[in-house]
Design a protein around this motif. Structure first.
Motif, PDB file in Angstrom:
ATOM      1  N   GLN A 395       1.448  -1.016   0.165  1.00  0.00           N
ATOM      2  CA  GLN A 395       0.520  -0.044   0.151  1.00  0.00           C
ATOM      3  C   GLN A 395       0.881   1.204  -0.036  1.00  0.00           C
ATOM      4  OE1 GLN A 395      -3.035  -0.470   2.440  1.00  0.00           O
ATOM      5  NE2 GLN A 395      -4.221   1.819   2.174  1.00  0.00           N
ATOM      6  N   ALA A 396       2.229   1.093   0.827  1.00  0.00           N
ATOM      7  CA  ALA A 396       3.106   2.665   0.539  1.00  0.00           C
ATOM      8  C   ALA A 396       3.372   2.846  -1.017  1.00  0.00           C
ATOM      9  CB  ALA A 396       4.393   2.194   1.267  1.00  0.00           C
ATOM     10  N   ASP A 397       3.392   1.549  -2.295  1.00  0.00           N
ATOM     11  CA  ASP A 397       3.644   2.342  -3.436  1.00  0.00           C
ATOM     12  C   ASP A 397       2.729   2.452  -3.411  1.00  0.00           C
ATOM     13  OD1 ASP A 397       6.664   0.739  -2.703  1.00  0.00           O
ATOM     14  OD2 ASP A 397       5.473  -1.585  -3.485  1.00  0.00           O
ATOM     15  N   LEU A 398       1.076   2.011  -3.320  1.00  0.00           N
ATOM     16  CA  LEU A 398       0.187   3.355  -4.063  1.00  0.00           C
ATOM     17  C   LEU A 398       0.191   4.403  -3.805  1.00  0.00           C
ATOM     18  CD1 LEU A 398      -0.451   0.059  -4.949  1.00  0.00           C
ATOM     19  CD2 LEU A 398      -2.512   1.022  -4.444  1.00  0.00           C
ATOM     20  N   GLU A 399       0.119   4.533  -2.153  1.00  0.00           N
ATOM     21  CA  GLU A 399      -0.067   5.820  -1.821  1.00  0.00           C
ATOM     22  C   GLU A 399       1.323   6.692  -2.553  1.00  0.00           C
ATOM     23  OE1 GLU A 399      -0.031   4.560   2.744  1.00  0.00           O
ATOM     24  OE2 GLU A 399      -1.926   4.294   2.567  1.00  0.00           O
ATOM     25  N   SER A 400       2.145   6.204  -2.110  1.00  0.00           N
ATOM     26  CA  SER A 400       3.636   6.693  -2.888  1.00  0.00           C
ATOM     27  C   SER A 400       3.827   7.628  -4.176  1.00  0.00           C
ATOM     28  CB  SER A 400       5.073   6.885  -2.661  1.00  0.00           C
ATOM     29  OG  SER A 400       4.943   5.108  -3.348  1.00  0.00           O
ATOM     30  N   GLY A 401       3.027   7.056  -5.189  1.00  0.00           N
ATOM     31  CA  GLY A 401       2.470   7.808  -6.645  1.00  0.00           C
ATOM     32  C   GLY A 401       3.153   6.775  -6.875  1.00  0.00           C
ATOM     33  N   ARG A 402       4.068   5.177  -6.498  1.00  0.00           N
ATOM     34  CA  ARG A 402       5.589   5.066  -7.077  1.00  0.00           C
ATOM     35  C   ARG A 402       5.178   3.380  -8.081  1.00  0.00           C
ATOM     36  NH1 ARG A 402       8.354   4.267  -2.446  1.00  0.00           N
ATOM     37  NH2 ARG A 402       7.026   3.054  -2.123  1.00  0.00           N
ATOM     38  N   VAL A 403       3.333   2.844  -8.044  1.00  0.00           N
ATOM     39  CA  VAL A 403       2.959   2.448  -8.000  1.00  0.00           C
ATOM     40  C   VAL A 403       1.071   3.219  -8.659  1.00  0.00           C
ATOM     41  CG1 VAL A 403       1.756   0.194  -8.724  1.00  0.00           C
ATOM     42  CG2 VAL A 403       4.047   0.302  -7.516  1.00  0.00           C
ATOM     43  N   GLN A 404       0.533   2.800  -9.718  1.00  0.00           N
ATOM     44  CA  GLN A 404      -0.373   3.298  -9.415  1.00  0.00           C
ATOM     45  C   GLN A 404      -1.681   2.232 -10.026  1.00  0.00           C
ATOM     46  OE1 GLN A 404      -1.803   7.049 -10.141  1.00  0.00           O
ATOM     47  NE2 GLN A 404       0.921   7.147 -10.172  1.00  0.00           N
TER      48      GLN A 404
END
Length: 498
Positions: A395-404
């Motif tokens: 979820q951190a990947d999504l929240e940081s914008g690294r992954v959409q």
């Protein structure tokens, strides 16, 4: 979607080309001599592959086959945790209408630990037996990489036997799989009696009256959870604001709440500075001057790779500042025909990853078909109660914008099978990308390590949420929540109104 793979440091390694061997040379031919230093998961799995491909294989190991993973780490710790889990099976007994008549279960830690050690020894012997059946030679001792003896890549490997004698081996390919050891604090020297590493816990004869666990990572959290379930008073010292830093925040928060409900004291943002013995216990001194007294202290503050004094740098193997061996995604080091696998590489401290690194090394070196290591497809599990299993992006990947992408979270408590079993705590969280492909998941539940498998298949083979949703699940079953989570992520942007 951006690449979020945890690839290891690569320069100055050769490019990842599955069709070439180390340093761009042609593959080692079948029948060549392979020497493996270290008999843990990376080593023994590599040995099995190399033997299958026709190599002459020797494994050097000084503890016992399976290495620390089998003898002092994964197998014994998970056996202890499985035993502790039995103590929580009656937490919902009253709700289910089961009454014990007031009798409280009692833990005989001496018996528990004797079984732990016995099972670890049996597993080590089973591995050794399997290797011998595959014509793998096992030498007891400590290995050291020697010099090249031919231009084509033959190399000397030196073995120091337990009696002090030495033996020389010749190899066309060497695999380093020496693992890691518990990291020690300068002012907290383990004595094996009151101040302990995770390797030393299995010789305790009595349940600690008050166990202080320094370190709230995976190892610290697993042991703290197990001992509070076994009936010990436990204080967990965490240098961060919560337990399991770096893990899914929702999962870590839930586990900390469970710990506290079971009576554990959690000291957040409290860095341990020293541990000293007293007449009848230990005192842990924190960086802010506070002192915590207990009967025993487990120091669980990470691990250091076993890479010193085995000839690596002299052979041209590049090490990181931490002492870990630099490898590429097919397990090559910077030295000609020397590969490495497992915790000594620091790629991902899991037995499953070590085993895969070892297999990849042999497939690559011996010219078989091979795909580079893909850490996005690695499922991991934390053996607390309930367990935490993860796969793919976070979820951190999504929240940081690294992954959409999108996320859905469903509580386990509303699952009908969970209600029947009295399970109230846990959830399933699934992540999908913009076109509905499953890219990650988190499961917090009993036996999450088993439940994560379908989602691991989905991530590995890039299945869509619709493909997962259209698979039948048993009713009632905990896995039914996996299908429900997939259905909630069904893409609807392209649906036209009637």
């Amino acid at each position: 979607m951006k690449d979020v793979s945890h690839s290891s440091e690569s320069a100055p390694l050769p490019p990842d080309n599955p069709n070439t061997s180390a340093s761009g040379s042609s593959p080692v031919r079948a029948g060549s001599r392979v020497v493996i230093i270290g008999g843990g998961p990376g080593g023994y799995e590599a040995a099995l592959v190399a033997s299958q491909l026709g190599a002459d294989v020797t494994v050097i190991e000084d503890q016992g086959m399976g290495g620390a993973a089998v003898l002092t780490d994964v197998v014994p710790s998970k056996t202890l945790i499985a035993t502790a889990e039995w103590m929580t099976l009656t937490e919902s007994a009253g709700e289910l209408g089961i009454h014990s008549g007031g009798g409280e279960p009692r833990v005989d830690l001496a018996q528990v630990n004797a079984r732990v050690r016995r099972l670890a020894a049996q597993q080590a012997e089973d591995i050794a037996t399997r290797l011998r059946q595959e014509d793998v030679r096992i030498i007891e001792g400590r290995g050291r990489v020697g010099e090249l003896t031919t231009e084509r890549g033959s190399r000397t490997v030196l073995v120091t036997r337990p009696d002090g004698t030495t033996q020389e081996l010749q190899a066309e390919m060497v695999l380093i799989s020496t693992g890691a050891s518990p990291r020690e604090l300068p002012d907290a020297t383990p004595d094996g009696e009151r101040i302990l590493t995770w390797k030393q816990l299995y010789h305790l004869e009595e349940l600690p009256e008050h166990l202080i666990v320094v370190g709230s990572g995976v190892t610290g959290a697993e042991f703290a959870g197990a001992y509070v379930q076994l009936g010990a008073r436990v204080t967990l010292v965490s240098s961060r604001h919560r337990v399991l830093p770096g893990q899914d925040e929702d999962a870590a928060t839930l586990i900390e709440e469970v710990f506290k409900r079971r009576g554990m004291e959690v000291l957040a943002e409290a860095r341990a500075q020293a541990v000293r013995r007293t007449d009848d216990g230990v005192v842990v001194t924190l960086a802010d001057g506070r002192e915590v007294a207990g009967s025993h202290c487990l120091v669980a503050v990470g691990a250091v790779p076993n890479t010193r004094d085995i000839g690596l740098e002299e052979a041209g193997v590049r090490l990181k500042e931490s002492g870990h061996i630099v490898v590429d995604r097919v397990s090559r080091t910077t030295a000609f025909r020397i590969y490495a696998a497992g915790d000594c590489t620091g790629v991902y401290p899991l037995a499953s990853v070590a085993a895969m690194q070892g297999r990849i090394a042999m497939w690559h070196a011996l010219g078989d078909a091979v795909a580079p290591l893909d850490l996005n497809a690695v499922a991991a599990n934390i053996f607390t109660t309930p367990e935490i299993a993860t796969i793919g992006v976070s979820q951190a990947d999504l929240e940081s914008g690294r992954v959409q992408g999108s996320v859905t979270r469903l509580p386990i408590a509303r699952n009908p099978r969970a209600k029947m079993l009295g399970i109230r705590e846990g959830f399933v969280k699934v992540f999908s990308d913009e076109v509905g492909v499953v890219i990650g998941a988190v499961i917090v539940a009993p036996r999450a390590s088993e439940l994560i498998f379908p989602l691991t298949i989905a991530v590995t083979h890039r299945l869509t949420v619709d493909e997962v949703a259209n698979v039948f699940t048993i009713y009632p079953s905990l896995s039914g929540t996996l299908g429900e989570a997939a259905r909630t992520l069904h893409p609807v942007d392209d649906i036209e109104p009637f």
